[in-house]
Write a protein that holds these residues in place. Sequence first.
Motif, PDB file in Angstrom:
ATOM      1  N   ALA A 177      76.017  43.379  90.902  1.00 23.91           N
ATOM      2  CA  ALA A 177      77.365  43.757  90.492  1.00 23.91           C
ATOM      3  C   ALA A 177      78.132  42.548  89.976  1.00 23.91           C
ATOM      4  N   ALA A 178      77.907  41.391  90.598  1.00 25.06           N
ATOM      5  CA  ALA A 178      78.600  40.182  90.172  1.00 25.06           C
ATOM      6  C   ALA A 178      78.165  39.760  88.773  1.00 25.06           C
ATOM      7  N   VAL A 179      76.874  39.888  88.465  1.00 25.32           N
ATOM      8  CA  VAL A 179      76.398  39.563  87.124  1.00 25.32           C
ATOM      9  C   VAL A 179      77.035  40.509  86.111  1.00 25.32           C
ATOM     10  N   GLN A 193      73.012  37.261  81.392  1.00 28.75           N
ATOM     11  CA  GLN A 193      74.370  37.807  81.387  1.00 28.75           C
ATOM     12  C   GLN A 193      75.281  37.087  82.372  1.00 28.75           C
ATOM     13  N   ALA A 194      74.743  36.114  83.103  1.00 29.41           N
ATOM     14  CA  ALA A 194      75.484  35.485  84.196  1.00 29.41           C
ATOM     15  C   ALA A 194      76.125  34.173  83.757  1.00 29.41           C
ATOM     16  N   ARG A 195      77.169  33.784  84.479  1.00 32.61           N
ATOM     17  CA  ARG A 195      77.885  32.542  84.208  1.00 32.61           C
ATOM     18  C   ARG A 195      77.843  31.648  85.446  1.00 32.61           C
ATOM     19  N   ALA A 196      77.673  30.355  85.214  1.00 32.86           N
ATOM     20  CA  ALA A 196      77.541  29.417  86.331  1.00 32.86           C
ATOM     21  C   ALA A 196      78.450  28.213  86.149  1.00 32.86           C
ATOM     22  N   LEU A 197      79.012  27.753  87.271  1.00 32.99           N
ATOM     23  CA  LEU A 197      79.673  26.458  87.361  1.00 32.99           C
ATOM     24  C   LEU A 197      78.748  25.559  88.171  1.00 32.99           C
ATOM     25  N   ALA A 198      78.303  24.454  87.587  1.00 33.29           N
ATOM     26  CA  ALA A 198      77.366  23.550  88.249  1.00 33.29           C
ATOM     27  C   ALA A 198      78.058  22.236  88.554  1.00 33.29           C
ATOM     28  N   HIS A 257      76.889  19.262  89.170  1.00 39.35           N
ATOM     29  CA  HIS A 257      76.203  18.028  88.793  1.00 39.35           C
ATOM     30  C   HIS A 257      75.349  18.322  87.561  1.00 39.35           C
ATOM     31  N   PRO A 258      75.164  17.343  86.677  1.00 36.76           N
ATOM     32  CA  PRO A 258      74.329  17.587  85.490  1.00 36.76           C
ATOM     33  C   PRO A 258      72.919  18.065  85.824  1.00 36.76           C
ATOM     34  N   ARG A 259      72.319  17.561  86.911  1.00 37.99           N
ATOM     35  CA  ARG A 259      70.970  18.022  87.266  1.00 37.99           C
ATOM     36  C   ARG A 259      70.979  19.494  87.662  1.00 37.99           C
ATOM     37  N   ILE A 260      72.062  19.918  88.328  1.00 42.81           N
ATOM     38  CA  ILE A 260      72.164  21.330  88.709  1.00 42.81           C
ATOM     39  C   ILE A 260      72.402  22.179  87.471  1.00 42.81           C
ATOM     40  N   ALA A 261      73.209  21.686  86.558  1.00 45.72           N
ATOM     41  CA  ALA A 261      73.445  22.411  85.310  1.00 45.72           C
ATOM     42  C   ALA A 261      72.144  22.593  84.532  1.00 45.72           C
ATOM     43  N   ALA A 262      71.321  21.550  84.498  1.00 42.21           N
ATOM     44  CA  ALA A 262      70.037  21.661  83.800  1.00 42.21           C
ATOM     45  C   ALA A 262      69.147  22.704  84.466  1.00 42.21           C
ATOM     46  N   ALA A 263      69.152  22.751  85.794  1.00 42.93           N
ATOM     47  CA  ALA A 263      68.355  23.748  86.508  1.00 42.93           C
ATOM     48  C   ALA A 263      68.862  25.153  86.215  1.00 42.93           C
ATOM     49  N   ALA A 264      70.182  25.313  86.139  1.00 42.55           N
ATOM     50  CA  ALA A 264      70.755  26.634  85.855  1.00 42.55           C
ATOM     51  C   ALA A 264      70.382  27.091  84.453  1.00 42.55           C
ATOM     52  N   ARG A 265      70.434  26.192  83.491  1.00 39.95           N
ATOM     53  CA  ARG A 265      70.051  26.555  82.122  1.00 39.95           C
ATOM     54  C   ARG A 265      68.569  26.906  82.054  1.00 39.95           C
ATOM     55  N   ALA A 266      67.745  26.127  82.734  1.00 43.55           N
ATOM     56  CA  ALA A 266      66.309  26.408  82.737  1.00 43.55           C
ATOM     57  C   ALA A 266      66.002  27.745  83.398  1.00 43.55           C
ATOM     58  N   ALA A 267      66.835  28.147  84.386  1.00 43.61           N
ATOM     59  CA  ALA A 267      66.627  29.423  85.067  1.00 43.61           C
ATOM     60  C   ALA A 267      67.055  30.607  84.217  1.00 43.61           C
ATOM     61  N   GLY A 268      67.831  30.341  83.149  1.00 43.92           N
ATOM     62  CA  GLY A 268      68.203  31.419  82.248  1.00 43.92           C
ATOM     63  C   GLY A 268      69.655  31.837  82.278  1.00 43.92           C
ATOM     64  N   PHE A 269      70.530  31.102  83.004  1.00 48.27           N
ATOM     65  CA  PHE A 269      71.946  31.460  82.995  1.00 48.27           C
ATOM     66  C   PHE A 269      72.465  31.443  81.560  1.00 48.27           C
ATOM     67  N   GLY A 270      73.200  32.485  81.215  1.00 53.53           N
ATOM     68  CA  GLY A 270      73.677  32.600  79.846  1.00 53.53           C
ATOM     69  C   GLY A 270      74.780  31.630  79.504  1.00 53.53           C
TER      70      GLY A 270
END
Length: 287
Positions: free
Chosen positions: A213-215, A243-248, A250-263
């Motif tokens: 539901a959150a996505v 379809q999801a949005r993320a606030l990361a 740290h840059p390493r966490i942001a890279a992991a989120a992008r690699a996981a497919g966060f839009g």
Amino acid sequence: MTAQAQGMDEGRGVQVLVTRPAIEAARWIAQLQAQGIRAAALPLIDIAACQDAASQAALRQAHARLAHYQAVMFVSVPAVRHFLMPNLALAPEIPALAAMSTRAWAPGPGTARALLQAGWPAARLDAPPAEAAQFDSEALWQRVAPQVQPGARVLVVRGREAGSANAAAGRKGQGRDWLAQQIEAAGGVVETVVAYERAAPHWSPEQVRRAHAAVAARSWWLLSSSLAVHHLRQTLPDLPLAQARALATHPRIAAAARAAGFGQVRECRPTVQDVVAALGASIESAP
């Protein structure tokens, strides 16, 4: 039902999902709500004390030798809680903190706050300055490097993956490994003790429904660990992260989120003020 749980059930009423471990998430939610942001917890990391005899023996030994270290680096709030907090059975064996010269190192403000709450003297606490671009091991090293002389002994208190019952498994981590290398290059000696275990969450069907539901509602996932991203993909491999949005935080966490497919991924420092700023206009346009 609590207001927090009701917010999750409303789906579109939640703007930020706090994915930190449950105890930390509660504090974040209160602070975000004080800023007028609708927030709810959906922890992506479960934290537990190490129960095996070898780990507990290693903790007792580290407690007994605490005054012999030049510094103790606590990698996170759980590291502080499971090594120092007085409600733990092992804690009374720790020497009086005020009687030691040992310094405590914290990579960020949350860990520093936990150390102060545990009774560590502020005069012997080192952390990156409030204006640091990032709160991590690299920023911490800039502050503490002059302390490390040849022969200095530094204890790193950290966690490990559940089921990895050896200290080496608990030492993995880009930032902390980098810090250990800097200490050793300066002639210092690094020792490691594992104080807690990290595991993927065991979500109920209701929590799974809330995640989907959150996505769909375009809520922001507040990510404070690359491991949390891994656990999300492990727990819900069919979640449509495009379809999801993320606030990361740290840059390493942001890279992991992008690699996981966060839009959509935005980076921010791990403070409430920076999270609010990163949300920007998305707060005003929320339904």
